[in-house]
Design a protein around this motif. Structure first.
Motif, PDB file in Angstrom:
ATOM      1  N   GLU A  90      35.913  39.808  52.310  1.00  0.00           N
ATOM      2  CA  GLU A  90      35.559  39.254  51.008  1.00  0.00           C
ATOM      3  C   GLU A  90      35.437  40.305  49.913  1.00  0.00           C
ATOM      4  O   GLU A  90      35.396  39.975  48.724  1.00  0.00           O
ATOM      5  CB  GLU A  90      34.253  38.461  51.106  1.00  0.00           C
ATOM      6  CG  GLU A  90      33.040  39.261  51.521  1.00  0.00           C
ATOM      7  CD  GLU A  90      32.794  39.263  53.028  1.00  0.00           C
ATOM      8  OE1 GLU A  90      31.628  39.459  53.425  1.00  0.00           O
ATOM      9  OE2 GLU A  90      33.773  39.066  53.791  1.00  0.00           O
ATOM     10  N   LEU A  91      35.390  41.584  50.299  1.00  0.00           N
ATOM     11  CA  LEU A  91      35.300  42.653  49.309  1.00  0.00           C
ATOM     12  C   LEU A  91      36.646  43.295  48.990  1.00  0.00           C
ATOM     13  O   LEU A  91      36.752  44.085  48.048  1.00  0.00           O
ATOM     14  CB  LEU A  91      34.347  43.749  49.798  1.00  0.00           C
ATOM     15  CG  LEU A  91      32.868  43.400  49.903  1.00  0.00           C
ATOM     16  CD1 LEU A  91      32.095  44.572  50.497  1.00  0.00           C
ATOM     17  CD2 LEU A  91      32.307  43.025  48.536  1.00  0.00           C
ATOM     18  N   SER A  92      37.669  42.990  49.775  1.00  0.00           N
ATOM     19  CA  SER A  92      38.921  43.745  49.681  1.00  0.00           C
ATOM     20  C   SER A  92      39.592  43.631  48.315  1.00  0.00           C
ATOM     21  O   SER A  92      40.061  44.641  47.765  1.00  0.00           O
ATOM     22  CB  SER A  92      39.894  43.302  50.780  1.00  0.00           C
ATOM     23  OG  SER A  92      40.240  41.924  50.642  1.00  0.00           O
ATOM     24  N   GLU A  93      39.654  42.436  47.739  1.00  0.00           N
ATOM     25  CA  GLU A  93      40.346  42.283  46.461  1.00  0.00           C
ATOM     26  C   GLU A  93      39.661  43.075  45.355  1.00  0.00           C
ATOM     27  O   GLU A  93      40.328  43.728  44.537  1.00  0.00           O
ATOM     28  CB  GLU A  93      40.430  40.795  46.080  1.00  0.00           C
ATOM     29  CG  GLU A  93      41.399  40.001  46.947  1.00  0.00           C
ATOM     30  CD  GLU A  93      41.606  38.593  46.436  1.00  0.00           C
ATOM     31  OE1 GLU A  93      41.132  38.291  45.311  1.00  0.00           O
ATOM     32  OE2 GLU A  93      42.243  37.791  47.134  1.00  0.00           O
ATOM     33  N   ARG A  94      38.348  43.056  45.323  1.00  0.00           N
ATOM     34  CA  ARG A  94      37.609  43.762  44.271  1.00  0.00           C
ATOM     35  C   ARG A  94      37.757  45.280  44.453  1.00  0.00           C
ATOM     36  O   ARG A  94      37.932  46.000  43.462  1.00  0.00           O
ATOM     37  CB  ARG A  94      36.137  43.357  44.305  1.00  0.00           C
ATOM     38  CG  ARG A  94      35.893  41.912  43.956  1.00  0.00           C
ATOM     39  CD  ARG A  94      34.456  41.517  44.259  1.00  0.00           C
ATOM     40  NE  ARG A  94      33.509  42.221  43.402  1.00  0.00           N
ATOM     41  CZ  ARG A  94      32.190  42.248  43.640  1.00  0.00           C
ATOM     42  NH1 ARG A  94      31.689  41.631  44.703  1.00  0.00           N
ATOM     43  NH2 ARG A  94      31.394  42.895  42.810  1.00  0.00           N
ATOM     44  N   ILE A  95      37.714  45.738  45.686  1.00  0.00           N
ATOM     45  CA  ILE A  95      37.852  47.176  45.929  1.00  0.00           C
ATOM     46  C   ILE A  95      39.245  47.659  45.552  1.00  0.00           C
ATOM     47  O   ILE A  95      39.410  48.667  44.852  1.00  0.00           O
ATOM     48  CB  ILE A  95      37.529  47.502  47.394  1.00  0.00           C
ATOM     49  CG1 ILE A  95      36.026  47.328  47.653  1.00  0.00           C
ATOM     50  CG2 ILE A  95      37.969  48.924  47.748  1.00  0.00           C
ATOM     51  CD1 ILE A  95      35.618  47.478  49.103  1.00  0.00           C
ATOM     52  N   LEU A  96      40.275  46.935  46.010  1.00  0.00           N
ATOM     53  CA  LEU A  96      41.645  47.354  45.706  1.00  0.00           C
ATOM     54  C   LEU A  96      41.945  47.258  44.213  1.00  0.00           C
ATOM     55  O   LEU A  96      42.675  48.088  43.666  1.00  0.00           O
ATOM     56  CB  LEU A  96      42.639  46.520  46.511  1.00  0.00           C
ATOM     57  CG  LEU A  96      42.633  46.743  48.023  1.00  0.00           C
ATOM     58  CD1 LEU A  96      43.650  45.834  48.701  1.00  0.00           C
ATOM     59  CD2 LEU A  96      42.910  48.201  48.379  1.00  0.00           C
ATOM     60  N   ALA A  97      41.387  46.260  43.545  1.00  0.00           N
ATOM     61  CA  ALA A  97      41.613  46.130  42.106  1.00  0.00           C
ATOM     62  C   ALA A  97      40.997  47.313  41.362  1.00  0.00           C
ATOM     63  O   ALA A  97      41.602  47.860  40.429  1.00  0.00           O
ATOM     64  CB  ALA A  97      41.016  44.819  41.598  1.00  0.00           C
ATOM     65  N   TYR A  98      39.818  47.713  41.776  1.00  0.00           N
ATOM     66  CA  TYR A  98      39.179  48.875  41.136  1.00  0.00           C
ATOM     67  C   TYR A  98      40.015  50.129  41.371  1.00  0.00           C
ATOM     68  O   TYR A  98      40.246  50.910  40.435  1.00  0.00           O
ATOM     69  CB  TYR A  98      37.770  49.083  41.684  1.00  0.00           C
ATOM     70  CG  TYR A  98      37.130  50.333  41.115  1.00  0.00           C
ATOM     71  CD1 TYR A  98      36.451  50.292  39.908  1.00  0.00           C
ATOM     72  CD2 TYR A  98      37.257  51.563  41.769  1.00  0.00           C
ATOM     73  CE1 TYR A  98      35.896  51.443  39.357  1.00  0.00           C
ATOM     74  CE2 TYR A  98      36.706  52.713  41.224  1.00  0.00           C
ATOM     75  CZ  TYR A  98      36.035  52.655  40.027  1.00  0.00           C
ATOM     76  OH  TYR A  98      35.507  53.795  39.486  1.00  0.00           O
ATOM     77  N   LEU A  99      40.465  50.345  42.607  1.00  0.00           N
ATOM     78  CA  LEU A  99      41.242  51.536  42.921  1.00  0.00           C
ATOM     79  C   LEU A  99      42.582  51.548  42.179  1.00  0.00           C
ATOM     80  O   LEU A  99      43.052  52.594  41.746  1.00  0.00           O
ATOM     81  CB  LEU A  99      41.474  51.612  44.424  1.00  0.00           C
ATOM     82  CG  LEU A  99      40.214  51.799  45.274  1.00  0.00           C
ATOM     83  CD1 LEU A  99      40.542  51.675  46.763  1.00  0.00           C
ATOM     84  CD2 LEU A  99      39.552  53.134  44.981  1.00  0.00           C
ATOM     85  N   ALA A 100      43.197  50.369  42.012  1.00  0.00           N
ATOM     86  CA  ALA A 100      44.469  50.290  41.286  1.00  0.00           C
ATOM     87  C   ALA A 100      44.284  50.661  39.817  1.00  0.00           C
ATOM     88  O   ALA A 100      45.143  51.284  39.190  1.00  0.00           O
ATOM     89  CB  ALA A 100      45.044  48.883  41.414  1.00  0.00           C
ATOM     90  N   GLU A 101      43.155  50.291  39.263  1.00  0.00           N
ATOM     91  CA  GLU A 101      42.900  50.534  37.832  1.00  0.00           C
ATOM     92  C   GLU A 101      42.407  51.951  37.582  1.00  0.00           C
ATOM     93  O   GLU A 101      42.833  52.604  36.621  1.00  0.00           O
ATOM     94  CB  GLU A 101      41.890  49.545  37.290  1.00  0.00           C
ATOM     95  CG  GLU A 101      41.598  49.728  35.807  1.00  0.00           C
ATOM     96  CD  GLU A 101      40.643  48.693  35.257  1.00  0.00           C
ATOM     97  OE1 GLU A 101      40.264  48.811  34.060  1.00  0.00           O
ATOM     98  OE2 GLU A 101      40.301  47.742  35.991  1.00  0.00           O
ATOM     99  N   HIS A 102      41.553  52.458  38.452  1.00  0.00           N
ATOM    100  CA  HIS A 102      40.885  53.723  38.167  1.00  0.00           C
ATOM    101  C   HIS A 102      41.349  54.889  39.052  1.00  0.00           C
ATOM    102  O   HIS A 102      41.062  56.060  38.732  1.00  0.00           O
ATOM    103  CB  HIS A 102      39.372  53.538  38.337  1.00  0.00           C
ATOM    104  CG  HIS A 102      38.766  52.544  37.417  1.00  0.00           C
ATOM    105  ND1 HIS A 102      38.495  52.809  36.103  1.00  0.00           N
ATOM    106  CD2 HIS A 102      38.423  51.231  37.610  1.00  0.00           C
ATOM    107  CE1 HIS A 102      37.987  51.734  35.527  1.00  0.00           C
ATOM    108  NE2 HIS A 102      37.930  50.753  36.414  1.00  0.00           N
ATOM    109  N   GLY A 103      42.030  54.613  40.144  1.00  0.00           N
ATOM    110  CA  GLY A 103      42.477  55.677  41.024  1.00  0.00           C
ATOM    111  C   GLY A 103      41.334  56.313  41.782  1.00  0.00           C
ATOM    112  O   GLY A 103      40.197  55.831  41.792  1.00  0.00           O
ATOM    113  N   THR A 104      41.642  57.443  42.435  1.00  0.00           N
ATOM    114  CA  THR A 104      40.632  58.116  43.269  1.00  0.00           C
ATOM    115  C   THR A 104      40.437  59.576  42.871  1.00  0.00           C
ATOM    116  O   THR A 104      39.904  60.365  43.635  1.00  0.00           O
ATOM    117  CB  THR A 104      41.070  58.053  44.757  1.00  0.00           C
ATOM    118  OG1 THR A 104      42.356  58.678  44.911  1.00  0.00           O
ATOM    119  CG2 THR A 104      41.117  56.629  45.253  1.00  0.00           C
ATOM    120  N   ASP A 105      40.896  59.951  41.666  1.00  0.00           N
ATOM    121  CA  ASP A 105      40.746  61.333  41.200  1.00  0.00           C
ATOM    122  C   ASP A 105      39.342  61.577  40.655  1.00  0.00           C
ATOM    123  O   ASP A 105      38.654  60.654  40.247  1.00  0.00           O
ATOM    124  CB  ASP A 105      41.786  61.647  40.141  1.00  0.00           C
ATOM    125  CG  ASP A 105      43.196  61.583  40.697  1.00  0.00           C
ATOM    126  OD1 ASP A 105      43.352  61.852  41.900  1.00  0.00           O
ATOM    127  OD2 ASP A 105      44.116  61.267  39.922  1.00  0.00           O
TER     128      ASP A 105
END
Length: 258
Positions: free
Chosen positions: A243-258
């Motif tokens: 249930e958390l996967s969409e929100r986590i992936l959406a955040y990572l797609a927008e903000h990255g991991t740098d």
């Protein structure tokens, strides 16, 4: 994880049962090493060596036709031509292992077959528990009021601050990649998001167990985790409650991991 660990696997052991037995047996050996009076680097090295040598010996005895990829061994590229490859981390979390009585360290044993992870086990000897695909864990409903994100106790990534803020969550620091993944299985956390660099043996067994338990797993860009590659560097992953996967992936797609 006690002194009555079976000296041999059950006669009818399939790959799932064998993986669990291998991880438990190596974990028992590591508990013995921990009692030998060594400290610091000597303890770390002794643990790595003892668990690796034992796992190599047992795999040669019980699955002699399979290839092996171990963190502590030379990478024999013959594995790229084989249908079955055991991917093992004899001691995940060497720092924590060398700091008794910490229990956030693990033994990873996974089997890759024809493109997929098909069996896996993560032993946490300090807890006296083995989590495996032989008896897939059942993840209980979350007991937390807000999402808990597992992070490294020594190198927590900066990007998780923003992720935690968006999720309205909190971080939980611990060692060992395996312990972090299994913490989601155990309802100690709700997600583990890593982008600081890992290798196949860091995540293969934990991911196999997490998938069997019904958790979501992927790279940080949402693509599948792929194993037994020529280059074994597999730098990032997401393991979380579905249930958390969409929100986590959406955040990572927008903000990255740098």
């Amino acid at each position: 994880m006690t002194s009555d660990v079976q000296p041999t696997p059950p006669a009818d052991a399939d790959d799932h049962v064998l993986a669990a037995w291998l991880a438990e047996t190596a974990g028992h050996r590591l508990l013995e090493v921990r009692q030998e009076g060594l400290e610091g680097r000597e303890l770390k090295d002794a643990g790595d060596r003892a668990a690796h040598e034992l796992l190599m010996e047992l795999l040669e005895r019980h699955r002699p036709d399979d290839a092996v990829l171990s963190e502590e061994g030379k990478d024999d590229k013959v594995r790229l031509e084989r249908d079955r490859v055991w991917i093992v981390d004899p001691l995940d979390g060497t720092r924590e292992f060398s700091e008794p009585p910490r229990d956030d360290w693990a033994v990873h044993v996974a089997l890759w077959e024809r493109g997929e992870l098909v069996a896996g086990a993560v032993a946490q000897p300090g807890l006296g528990q083995v989590f495996s695909t032989a008896e897939p864990p059942v993840v209980p409903p979350s007991t937390a009021e807000r999402p808990r994100i597992a992070v490294s106790r020594s190198r927590p990534p900066a990007f998780t601050d923003g992720l935690v803020a968006v999720l309205g969550g909190e971080t939980v620091a611990m060692g060992s990649a395996g312990a972090k993944v299994i913490s989601v299985v155990r309802d100690l956390t709700d997600a583990y998001v890593h982008a600081g660099g890992q290798y196949e043996w860091d995540s293969a067994a934990p991911v196999a167990v997490a998938r069997a338990a019904g958790l979501f797993t992927s790279r940080v860009d949402g693509s599948p985790l792929v194993y037994n590659q020529d280059d074994v560097y597999l730098p990032d992953l997401v393991v979380c409650r579905p249930e958390l996967s969409e929100r986590i992936l959406a955040y990572l797609a927008e903000h990255g991991t740098d």
